[in-house]
Design a protein around this motif. Structure first.
Motif, short mmCIF file in Angstrom:
data_model
loop_
_atom_site.label_atom_id
_atom_site.label_comp_id
_atom_site.label_asym_id
_atom_site.label_seq_id
_atom_site.Cartn_x
_atom_site.Cartn_y
_atom_site.Cartn_z
N THR A 108 -58.06 17.28 -13.04
CA THR A 108 -59.02 16.28 -12.60
C THR A 108 -60.41 16.89 -12.59
OG1 THR A 108 -57.31 15.32 -11.19
CG2 THR A 108 -59.60 14.70 -10.72
N CYS A 109 -61.34 16.21 -13.21
CA CYS A 109 -62.73 16.66 -13.14
C CYS A 109 -63.15 16.60 -11.68
CB CYS A 109 -63.63 15.77 -14.00
SG CYS A 109 -65.40 16.11 -13.72
N GLN A 110 -63.64 17.70 -11.16
CA GLN A 110 -63.97 17.76 -9.73
C GLN A 110 -65.33 17.12 -9.42
OE1 GLN A 110 -61.65 19.05 -7.22
NE2 GLN A 110 -60.54 18.42 -9.07
N TYR A 111 -65.96 16.57 -10.44
CA TYR A 111 -67.23 15.87 -10.19
C TYR A 111 -67.05 14.35 -10.28
CZ TYR A 111 -69.25 20.49 -10.33
OH TYR A 111 -69.52 21.81 -10.06
N CYS A 112 -66.37 13.88 -11.33
CA CYS A 112 -66.22 12.42 -11.44
C CYS A 112 -64.84 11.95 -10.97
CB CYS A 112 -66.49 11.95 -12.87
SG CYS A 112 -65.30 12.56 -14.07
N GLY A 113 -63.92 12.89 -10.74
CA GLY A 113 -62.62 12.52 -10.19
C GLY A 113 -61.65 11.92 -11.19
N VAL A 115 -58.97 12.06 -14.41
CA VAL A 115 -57.98 12.98 -14.98
C VAL A 115 -58.18 13.04 -16.50
CG1 VAL A 115 -55.50 13.42 -15.28
CG2 VAL A 115 -56.36 12.47 -13.12
N PHE A 116 -58.12 14.24 -17.03
CA PHE A 116 -58.32 14.45 -18.47
C PHE A 116 -57.20 15.29 -19.06
CE2 PHE A 116 -62.53 13.56 -16.87
CZ PHE A 116 -63.14 12.84 -17.87
N ASP A 117 -57.11 15.26 -20.38
CA ASP A 117 -56.32 16.27 -21.08
C ASP A 117 -57.01 17.61 -20.85
OD1 ASP A 117 -54.44 14.60 -22.12
OD2 ASP A 117 -55.29 14.57 -24.16
N SER A 143 -64.04 20.67 -14.83
CA SER A 143 -65.10 19.69 -15.03
C SER A 143 -64.94 19.09 -16.42
CB SER A 143 -66.46 20.39 -14.91
OG SER A 143 -67.48 19.56 -15.40
N CYS A 144 -65.14 17.79 -16.51
CA CYS A 144 -65.09 17.18 -17.85
C CYS A 144 -66.38 17.55 -18.58
CB CYS A 144 -64.90 15.67 -17.77
SG CYS A 144 -66.33 14.77 -17.17
N ILE A 145 -66.37 17.38 -19.87
CA ILE A 145 -67.52 17.83 -20.65
C ILE A 145 -68.80 17.05 -20.30
CG2 ILE A 145 -68.37 18.11 -23.03
CD1 ILE A 145 -65.25 18.81 -23.57
N PRO A 146 -68.73 15.72 -20.17
CA PRO A 146 -69.96 15.00 -19.76
C PRO A 146 -70.52 15.47 -18.42
CG PRO A 146 -68.33 13.45 -20.61
CD PRO A 146 -67.65 14.78 -20.53
N CYS A 147 -69.64 15.67 -17.43
CA CYS A 147 -70.14 16.14 -16.13
C CYS A 147 -70.72 17.55 -16.25
CB CYS A 147 -69.03 16.13 -15.08
SG CYS A 147 -68.60 14.47 -14.51
N ASN A 148 -70.04 18.38 -17.04
CA ASN A 148 -70.49 19.75 -17.23
C ASN A 148 -71.87 19.77 -17.87
OD1 ASN A 148 -70.01 22.69 -18.67
ND2 ASN A 148 -68.85 22.38 -16.81
#
Ligand SMILES: [Zn+2]
Length: 207
Positions: A108-113, A115-117, A143-148
């Motif tokens: 889970t991206c810890q910024y947007c919450g 779940v991703f591959d 972190s997902c790439i957009p949030c990162n």
């Protein structure tokens, strides 16, 4: 006799979650010291627990071919034990690996919450590395790439972003790692299934 003592016993924490595997020798020591109880599937969907004396009596009444015998003593090999005390029970350190960070953060991206591959998740330094942020459990999150990209080289507050939860070192090794490589006893199945579906990996709930 020594082979019985080396058999694997599933260890449950006080919440009845599978957390580890130990040897029968270790399990009997914990039982003897009052730090664990034996768990037996009663067959009707319920479970019975035994302290050392109860287990000793049970071993006389219902011997098992896999009893440990001494001249004056007979005790069954436990299959599952339940920890009743956590003090001094050695905990295995959770290795600080990419895999375990993904486990802790549950992909889970810890910024947007969301779940991703795993391939779509990065590891982010909460306090950026070039500003002294360490590479530790407490400073690394998925972190997902957009949030990162959005966060870039800033702290979450500078970027106006919030962590879903504060990153911490998990107290227990994620169970899936312990599980592999061990032949599973039938009586473990109930707990392993529960563990697989219900244990919040990396949770330190009551551990
Ligand atoms: Zn995100």
């Amino acid at each position: 006799m020594s082979s019985f003592l080396d058999q694997h016993v599933l260890v449950l924490n006080r919440l009845w979650q599978a957390v580890n595997i130990c040897s029968a020798k270790r399990a009997l020591t914990l039982l003897f010291e009052g730090r664990a109880q034996v768990v037996v599937n009663a067959g009707d969907g319920s479970f019975q627990t035994f302290n050392f004396n109860q287990w000793h009596d049970f071993s006389q009444q219902q011997p098992d071919p896999e009893c440990i015998h001494t001249i004056s003593f007979r005790i069954r090999v436990p299959r599952v034990i339940l920890l009743v005390i956590f003090d001094r029970v050695p905990k295995k350190e959770v290795k600080f690996t990419r895999h375990n960070i993904f486990e802790r953060d549950q992909n889970t991206c810890q910024y947007c919450g969301k779940v991703f591959d795993r391939k779509d998740l990065n590891l982010d330094h909460v306090m950026p590395r070039d500003r002294g942020g360490p590479t530790t459990w407490e400073n690394i999150v998925c972190s997902c790439i957009p949030c990162n990209t959005r966060k870039a080289n800033r702290t979450p507050s500078e970027a106006g972003m919030h962590l879903v939860r504060k990153p911490k070192r998990p107290k227990w090794r994620p169970f899936v790692q312990v599980n592999f490589g061990f032949q599973q006893h039938e009586s473990w199945k109930h707990f392993l299934d529960l563990a697989y579906w219900n244990v919040e990996l990396g949770s330190d709930a009551d551990a």
